[in-house]
Design an enzyme around this catalytic site. Structure first.
Site, PDB file in Angstrom:
ATOM      1  N   SER A  17       0.828  -1.217   0.000  1.00 28.01           N
ATOM      2  CA  SER A  17       0.000   0.000   0.000  1.00 28.01           C
ATOM      3  C   SER A  17       0.860   1.265   0.000  1.00 28.01           C
ATOM      4  O   SER A  17       0.483   2.279  -0.601  1.00 28.01           O
ATOM      5  CB  SER A  17      -0.974   0.005   1.183  1.00 28.01           C
ATOM      6  OG  SER A  17      -0.307   0.195   2.397  1.00 28.01           O
ATOM      7  N   ARG A  97      13.011  -8.151   4.786  1.00 28.30           N
ATOM      8  CA  ARG A  97      14.320  -8.794   4.883  1.00 28.30           C
ATOM      9  C   ARG A  97      15.279  -7.815   5.546  1.00 28.30           C
ATOM     10  O   ARG A  97      15.233  -6.612   5.250  1.00 28.30           O
ATOM     11  CB  ARG A  97      14.884  -9.136   3.493  1.00 28.30           C
ATOM     12  CG  ARG A  97      14.004 -10.003   2.645  1.00 28.30           C
ATOM     13  CD  ARG A  97      13.868 -11.391   3.172  1.00 28.30           C
ATOM     14  NE  ARG A  97      15.162 -12.034   3.420  1.00 28.30           N
ATOM     15  CZ  ARG A  97      15.306 -13.121   4.173  1.00 28.30           C
ATOM     16  NH1 ARG A  97      14.266 -13.665   4.774  1.00 28.30           N
ATOM     17  NH2 ARG A  97      16.507 -13.649   4.346  1.00 28.30           N
ATOM     18  N   HIS A 115       9.092   2.992   8.707  1.00 27.26           N
ATOM     19  CA  HIS A 115       8.929   2.070   9.832  1.00 27.26           C
ATOM     20  C   HIS A 115       7.735   2.535  10.664  1.00 27.26           C
ATOM     21  O   HIS A 115       7.607   3.729  10.955  1.00 27.26           O
ATOM     22  CB  HIS A 115      10.202   2.062  10.678  1.00 27.26           C
ATOM     23  CG  HIS A 115      10.123   1.089  11.810  1.00 27.26           C
ATOM     24  ND1 HIS A 115      10.231  -0.274  11.628  1.00 27.26           N
ATOM     25  CD2 HIS A 115       9.902   1.274  13.136  1.00 27.26           C
ATOM     26  CE1 HIS A 115      10.102  -0.877  12.793  1.00 27.26           C
ATOM     27  NE2 HIS A 115       9.893   0.038  13.726  1.00 27.26           N
ATOM     28  N   ASP A 151      16.648  -0.770  11.536  1.00 25.30           N
ATOM     29  CA  ASP A 151      15.789   0.410  11.700  1.00 25.30           C
ATOM     30  C   ASP A 151      16.521   1.545  12.417  1.00 25.30           C
ATOM     31  O   ASP A 151      15.912   2.325  13.155  1.00 25.30           O
ATOM     32  CB  ASP A 151      14.501   0.041  12.463  1.00 25.30           C
ATOM     33  CG  ASP A 151      13.685  -1.015  11.724  1.00 25.30           C
ATOM     34  OD1 ASP A 151      13.635  -0.961  10.486  1.00 25.30           O
ATOM     35  OD2 ASP A 151      13.114  -1.900  12.384  1.00 25.30           O
TER      36      ASP A 151
HETATM   37  C1  GRF Z   1       4.010  -0.677   6.750  1.00 29.98           C
HETATM   38  O1  GRF Z   1       3.420  -0.634   8.005  1.00 29.98           O
HETATM   39  C2  GRF Z   1       5.397  -0.112   6.823  1.00 29.98           C
HETATM   40  O2  GRF Z   1       5.528   0.889   7.776  1.00 29.98           O
HETATM   41  C3  GRF Z   1       6.209  -1.316   7.229  1.00 29.98           C
HETATM   42  O3  GRF Z   1       5.626  -2.400   6.571  1.00 29.98           O
HETATM   43  C4  GRF Z   1       4.264  -2.107   6.294  1.00 29.98           C
HETATM   44  C5  GRF Z   1       4.098  -2.271   4.812  1.00 29.98           C
HETATM   45  O4  GRF Z   1       2.758  -2.119   4.419  1.00 29.98           O
HETATM   46  N1  GRF Z   1       7.599  -1.137   6.894  1.00 29.98           N
HETATM   47  P1  GRF Z   1       2.416  -1.992   2.864  1.00 29.98           P
HETATM   48  O5  GRF Z   1       2.919  -3.280   2.215  1.00 29.98           O
HETATM   49  O6  GRF Z   1       3.087  -0.790   2.338  1.00 29.98           O
HETATM   50  O7  GRF Z   1       0.924  -1.908   2.829  1.00 29.98           O
END
Ligand code: GRF
Length: 213
Positions: A17, A97, A115, A151
């Site tokens: 998303s 990963r 994150h 992170d």
């Molecule tokens: C999101 O919550 C992002 O912050 C984290 O992984 C999730 C990915 O969601 N790193 P999407 O695949 O972008 O919907």
């Protein structure tokens, strides 16, 4: 002389998303970059379908044949695919990963990640539940540059949301995701446009408020 448009890859493992938020913002705003590739470690990632629907090239580099012992080899395989596509910027969008120095050094200073916490709080997984368990009053998301720490790279921008009475990890995640979709395209746009320092001067890594308990 015309400047070459930066070539951007988005790396995903799941629904994508954030990836679609970025691609759609770029299309609306006619960003001066090319989305060269969407790369996943999983063929089943739903985001690959969304990328193909938008006419973006996709590739899958399955991590499973490599296992843990050959993480550096896996990362070298990723780097090779990205270099084949002449990628300048790497945007991690739910790419599940951990990347070694083989990868982070190949694209040093040109890897972004989002994150779902107010880093440095809650690196790693289950961030929404951890914020609830800690009794935090607010939560949010962070866009940062990626180095070989988990992170832990320099923070570029954060967005905050309140934690409301009755929140669950799911309701909180939904509220944070709305902010992710707003924040990440803005930071990616600034990064690929060479405008990061002006648009997002380094954050001082503010701490979120905590409840009294
Ligand atoms: C999101 O919550 C992002 O912050 C984290 O992984 C999730 C990915 O969601 N790193 P999407 O695949 O972008 O919907």
């Amino acid at each position: 002389m015309t400047r070459k448009e930066p070539r951007v890859a988005i790396l995903i493992s799941g629904r994508g998303s954030n990836m679609t938020a970025i691609l759609d913002a770029a299309q609306r705003g006619q960003w001066p970059c090319t989305f060269a590739l969407v790369l996943s470690n999983k063929e089943s990632a739903a985001g690959l379908v969304s990328a193909r629907e938008r006419g973006i090239s996709t590739a899958v580099v399955d991590h499973r044949p490599y296992g843990r012992a050959r993480r550096a080899e896996y990362d070298a395989a990723l780097v090779a695919v990205l270099q084949e596509h002449r990628v300048d910027w790497v945007v991690l969008a739910g790419f599940m990963r951990i990347l070694s120095s083989v990868f982070t050094e190949a694209f040093s200073g040109r890897i972004l990640n989002i994150h779902p916490s107010l880093l440095p709080l809650y690196p790693g997984l289950h961030t929404h539940q951890r914020a609830l368990d800690a009794g935090d009053l607010e939560h949010g998301c962070t866009v940062h540059l990626v180095d070989a720490s988990l992170d832990g790279g320099p923070i570029l921008a954060q967005a905050r949301v309140p934690i409301l009475p009755g929140d669950t990890a799911d309701t909180l995640s939904d509220r944070v995701l709305v902010q992710e979709h707003r924040l990440y395209p803005a930071v990616v746009r600034a990064a690929v446009g060479g405008d990061l320092a002006r648009a997002f001067p380094a954050s001082t890594q503010p701490q979120p408020a905590r409840s009294a308990r």
